[in-house]
Enzyme design. Structure first.
Site, PDB file in Angstrom:
ATOM      1  N   ASP A   8       0.882  -1.154   0.000  1.00 51.32           N
ATOM      2  CA  ASP A   8       0.000   0.000   0.000  1.00 51.32           C
ATOM      3  C   ASP A   8       0.934   1.223   0.000  1.00 51.32           C
ATOM      4  OD1 ASP A   8      -2.454   1.473   0.600  1.00 51.32           O
ATOM      5  OD2 ASP A   8      -1.604   1.752   2.589  1.00 51.32           O
ATOM      6  N   LEU A   9       0.419   2.390  -0.389  1.00 48.37           N
ATOM      7  CA  LEU A   9       1.295   3.574  -0.436  1.00 48.37           C
ATOM      8  C   LEU A   9       1.170   4.416   0.843  1.00 48.37           C
ATOM      9  CD1 LEU A   9       3.161   5.514  -2.156  1.00 48.37           C
ATOM     10  CD2 LEU A   9       1.056   6.639  -2.873  1.00 48.37           C
ATOM     11  N   ASP A  10      -0.028   5.014   1.004  1.00 51.33           N
ATOM     12  CA  ASP A  10      -0.215   5.937   2.121  1.00 51.33           C
ATOM     13  C   ASP A  10      -0.204   5.192   3.451  1.00 51.33           C
ATOM     14  OD1 ASP A  10      -0.948   8.045   3.763  1.00 51.33           O
ATOM     15  OD2 ASP A  10      -3.077   7.860   3.292  1.00 51.33           O
ATOM     16  N   THR A  16       1.249  10.198   3.333  1.00 52.86           N
ATOM     17  CA  THR A  16       0.548  11.230   2.561  1.00 52.86           C
ATOM     18  C   THR A  16      -0.755  11.642   3.243  1.00 52.86           C
ATOM     19  OG1 THR A  16      -0.089   9.361   1.156  1.00 52.86           O
ATOM     20  CG2 THR A  16       1.501  10.913   0.251  1.00 52.86           C
ATOM     21  N   LYS A  44      -8.586   7.088   5.609  1.00 57.05           N
ATOM     22  CA  LYS A  44      -7.356   6.398   5.210  1.00 57.05           C
ATOM     23  C   LYS A  44      -7.691   5.155   4.391  1.00 57.05           C
ATOM     24  CE  LYS A  44      -4.364   8.215   8.770  1.00 57.05           C
ATOM     25  NZ  LYS A  44      -3.557   7.957   9.960  1.00 57.05           N
ATOM     26  N   SER A 113      -2.364   0.439  -4.362  1.00 57.68           N
ATOM     27  CA  SER A 113      -2.852   1.637  -3.663  1.00 57.68           C
ATOM     28  C   SER A 113      -4.144   2.150  -4.270  1.00 57.68           C
ATOM     29  CB  SER A 113      -1.771   2.730  -3.753  1.00 57.68           C
ATOM     30  OG  SER A 113      -2.300   3.997  -3.443  1.00 57.68           O
ATOM     31  N   ALA A 114      -4.961   2.806  -3.439  1.00 54.22           N
ATOM     32  CA  ALA A 114      -6.205   3.410  -3.932  1.00 54.22           C
ATOM     33  C   ALA A 114      -5.946   4.763  -4.592  1.00 54.22           C
ATOM     34  CB  ALA A 114      -7.165   3.602  -2.762  1.00 54.22           C
ATOM     35  N   LYS A 144     -10.896  -0.920  -1.526  1.00 48.24           N
ATOM     36  CA  LYS A 144     -10.680  -1.853  -0.424  1.00 48.24           C
ATOM     37  C   LYS A 144     -11.830  -1.662   0.560  1.00 48.24           C
ATOM     38  CE  LYS A 144      -5.752  -0.827  -0.958  1.00 48.24           C
ATOM     39  NZ  LYS A 144      -4.605  -0.087  -0.434  1.00 48.24           N
ATOM     40  N   GLU A 168      -0.014  -3.338   4.668  1.00 44.17           N
ATOM     41  CA  GLU A 168      -1.131  -2.391   4.779  1.00 44.17           C
ATOM     42  C   GLU A 168      -1.123  -1.642   6.103  1.00 44.17           C
ATOM     43  OE1 GLU A 168      -3.769  -0.865   3.847  1.00 44.17           O
ATOM     44  OE2 GLU A 168      -3.981  -1.573   1.803  1.00 44.17           O
ATOM     45  N   ASP A 169      -1.713  -0.452   6.116  1.00 45.88           N
ATOM     46  CA  ASP A 169      -1.875   0.273   7.383  1.00 45.88           C
ATOM     47  C   ASP A 169      -3.349   0.474   7.714  1.00 45.88           C
ATOM     48  OD1 ASP A 169      -2.327   2.171   5.291  1.00 45.88           O
ATOM     49  OD2 ASP A 169      -2.179   3.742   6.809  1.00 45.88           O
TER      50      ASP A 169
HETATM   51  P1  B16 Z   1      -6.112  10.058  -4.419  1.00 42.42           P
HETATM   52  P2  B16 Z   1      -3.542   4.177  -0.117  1.00 42.42           P
HETATM   53  C1  B16 Z   1      -5.276   6.204  -0.337  1.00 42.42           C
HETATM   54  O1  B16 Z   1      -3.977   5.706  -0.466  1.00 42.42           O
HETATM   55  C2  B16 Z   1      -5.351   7.168   0.849  1.00 42.42           C
HETATM   56  O2  B16 Z   1      -5.085   6.492   2.057  1.00 42.42           O
HETATM   57  C3  B16 Z   1      -6.747   7.762   0.908  1.00 42.42           C
HETATM   58  O3  B16 Z   1      -6.831   8.680   1.988  1.00 42.42           O
HETATM   59  C4  B16 Z   1      -7.060   8.476  -0.417  1.00 42.42           C
HETATM   60  O4  B16 Z   1      -8.374   8.998  -0.417  1.00 42.42           O
HETATM   61  C5  B16 Z   1      -6.892   7.472  -1.566  1.00 42.42           C
HETATM   62  O5  B16 Z   1      -5.587   6.921  -1.544  1.00 42.42           O
HETATM   63  C6  B16 Z   1      -7.137   8.112  -2.932  1.00 42.42           C
HETATM   64  O6  B16 Z   1      -6.122   9.043  -3.173  1.00 42.42           O
HETATM   65  O7  B16 Z   1      -7.058  11.167  -4.126  1.00 42.42           O
HETATM   66  O8  B16 Z   1      -4.667  10.483  -4.496  1.00 42.42           O
HETATM   67  O9  B16 Z   1      -6.516   9.264  -5.646  1.00 42.42           O
HETATM   68  O10 B16 Z   1      -3.548   4.064   1.385  1.00 42.42           O
HETATM   69  O11 B16 Z   1      -4.542   3.218  -0.794  1.00 42.42           O
HETATM   70  O12 B16 Z   1      -2.172   4.103  -0.707  1.00 42.42           O
HETATM   71 MG    MG Z   2      -2.817   3.100   3.399  1.00 42.86          MG
END
Ligand code: B16
Ligand code: MG
Length: 218
Positions: A8-10, A16, A44, A113-114, A144, A168-169
């Site tokens: 996962d990224l964030d 982020t 998140k 990542s999302a 997710k 994952e977090d």
């Molecule tokens: P964006 P992850 C997610 O990242 C974030 O945790 C979430 O807060 C955010 O809304 C989502 O990405 C979409 O991000 O607006 O940059 O497309 O934890 O899945 O890496």
């Molecule tokens: Mg995350």
């Protein structure tokens, strides 16, 4: 046998969430209400559109689809301005060392990542070339805890689901991993990730060989 790690990224590679929070808070304030850090926890790991809908509900604000879309675009512009200033210093502790160990062991690395901004962020912090595959918010249609992002990650690596480990977090991310038939390492605490197979505060000082032994025991 473990052949791939899906990150996962964030909250795993970088934090982020602080920039998402600042940008969402400004949007809420401009609309006449506030969100706090506790509320932000729910955002998140969930998609941009799911996030804005939750925030608007929290503020009792009702808008048209077009207005919601325009606000999400404005929020994203503010967010991108902040993440474009990020540096490699913001990569979370132990990640560069873990990547070195994974490569040495011949274990593939993918992103799950999302975020639609994931490739841009990975480029900015100088991590993009470390990845064998990237699956992000642009290539999935379900958020997710749906397993889509990790199923696509395993497929992109050419691996079976059971050969992949998810990092994952978010609670929903761990659920997604399990639905995909994968074990999950949770970065956080037992309280916020009771469903993770192994919980670590971070990858600082982690020896891959020992981690893999623990995962195989679990
Ligand atoms: P964006 P992850 C997610 O990242 C974030 O945790 C979430 O807060 C955010 O809304 C989502 O990405 C979409 O991000 O607006 O940059 O497309 O934890 O899945 O890496
Ligand atoms: Mg995350």
């Amino acid at each position: 046998m473990i052949k791939g790690f899906l990150f996962d990224l964030d909250g795993v590679l970088v934090d982020t969430a602080v920039y998402h929070y600042k940008a969402w808070k400004k949007m809420a304030n401009d609309l006449g209400f506030d969100i706090d850090e506790e509320f932000n926890e729910q955002l998140k790991g969930i998609s941009r559109m799911d996030s804005i809908n939750l925030i608007l509900k929290q503020g009792n604000v009702s808008l048209s689809e077009g207005e919601i879309h325009d606000l999400a675009t404005l929020k994203n512009e503010a967010y991108v301005e902040m993440v474009d200033q990020m540096t490699a210093e913001e990569i979370l502790p132990g990640i560069p060392e873990l990547f070195v160990q994974l490569k040495k062991a011949g274990i593939k690395i993918a992103l799950g990542s999302a975020s639609k901004n994931a490739p841009r962020i990975l480029k900015t912090i100088g991590l993009i070339d470390e990845f064998d595959a990237i699956v992000d918010g642009n290539s999935v249609s379900k958020s997710k805890p749906d397993p889509e992002v990790f199923l696509k990650g395993a497929e992109a690596l050419g691996l079976a689901n059971v050969e992949c480990i998810v990092v994952e977090d978010a609670y929903a991310g761990v659920e997604a991993a399990h639905s995909a038939g994968m074990k999950a390492i949770g970065i956080g605490t037992k309280t916020n990730l009771p469903n993770a197979d192994i919980i670590l505060p971070s990858f600082e000082g982690i020896v891959l060989e020992e981690l893999i032994k623990d995962l195989e025991k679990n």
